[in-house]
Design an enzyme around this catalytic site. Sequence first.
Site, PDB file in Angstrom:
ATOM      1  CG  HIS A 135      -0.373  -0.024   2.527  1.00 60.41           C
ATOM      2  ND1 HIS A 135      -1.038   0.412   3.651  1.00 60.41           N
ATOM      3  CD2 HIS A 135       0.855  -0.421   2.951  1.00 60.41           C
ATOM      4  CE1 HIS A 135      -0.247   0.274   4.706  1.00 60.41           C
ATOM      5  NE2 HIS A 135       0.900  -0.226   4.305  1.00 60.41           N
ATOM      6  CG  HIS A 136       3.949   2.127   2.191  1.00 57.07           C
ATOM      7  ND1 HIS A 136       3.130   2.983   2.911  1.00 57.07           N
ATOM      8  CD2 HIS A 136       4.349   1.172   3.065  1.00 57.07           C
ATOM      9  CE1 HIS A 136       3.047   2.546   4.165  1.00 57.07           C
ATOM     10  NE2 HIS A 136       3.776   1.450   4.279  1.00 57.07           N
ATOM     11  CB  CYS A 137       3.802   0.740  -4.527  1.00 61.64           C
ATOM     12  SG  CYS A 137       4.501   0.955  -6.167  1.00 61.64           S
ATOM     13  CG  ASN A 145       2.243   6.532   1.271  1.00 59.14           C
ATOM     14  OD1 ASN A 145       2.306   5.325   1.514  1.00 59.14           O
ATOM     15  ND2 ASN A 145       3.295   7.232   0.913  1.00 59.14           N
TER      16      ASN A 145
END
Length: 353
Positions: free
Chosen positions: A141-143, A185
């Site tokens: 979920h950070h990509c 993010n």
Amino acid sequence: PHRTELYEDPPLGCWPIVYSPDYNITFMGLEKLHPFDAGKWGKVINFLKEEKLIADDLIVQAREATDEDLLVVHTRRYLNKLKWSFVVATITEIPPVAFLPNFVVQRKVLKPLRTQTGGTIMAGKLAVDRGWAINVGGGFHHCSSDKGGGFCAYADITLAIKFLFERVQGVSRATIIDLDAHQGNGHERDFMDDPRVYIMDAYNRYIYPGDGFAKRAIKRKVELEWGTEDMEYLQKVHTHVEGALNEFKPDIVVYNAGTDILDGDPLGGLAISPQGIVKRDEVVFRAARSRGIPVLMVTSGGYQKRTARIIADSILNLHSLGLLGRERPACALGSPSLDQMVTDSAKDFSNLS
């Protein structure tokens, strides 16, 4: 849209549980330099086999996402950047990777992550077909489309949702429930101005990534303090999951079920017990299933050795409560009373429900 092997129907007899031995990252002990248990995914599967919930031929084999699949979301420029080992070293937070030839990095680090990404995309369609699906990996979920970080090299959550919007009739609204200890993010940046996607995110407000810009995409923000414990956490999750699903009626829930909220996690900074994690997953599945909304679960972050056992226990608990649908896959009928075994293994949870 291009043809993709990721959307070919698996045999009907399979559980909508997606996995491949290629998920696991192992080379020369380098993976030990990251707090990540790089074999966690295989361990989850082994625990589920020991409990006789699944067998190899009863789960869906994940396939690697191709460049063409990845380009549904990613920019060509970003994918080209991954041809530089030092870029991958930065994203995965394993510095020595910078000194490896890129063909080794592609095979040993990026291929497992691309296979997990393929698994999430496959699980999206399976969830719509079967009412639920679990990718034993994924949750990067950070990509976002043009930037990786925090061990996340491909935007599998964004990809799964975009694939569904573009290729599956009747799927035009999605809710992301992100309960990893970190702010999600990546998908937040990708869906910043997309009214079709509702994001709920509960995370430790003081840790990575602290992405103030991405926070503008969160419709329901649950910012947690250091050391938050079960009672307060589960109450907040319950209130906000119910609130989110009452506020916006999606065609799919993508549930990012990170286990880095576990007490003692070196990165998460929260203090949730193993039983609290099992209960949390139950809260999300109950909320989605009771409303007839398909749910796709990915396992995301979780950096301790005991994490795999907790994920397996959670899946066993969901099954014992009938939240995975009561039917057994047809090809499992030969097993000696599967239900009985699952019931036995679930007795540990009677104190939870």
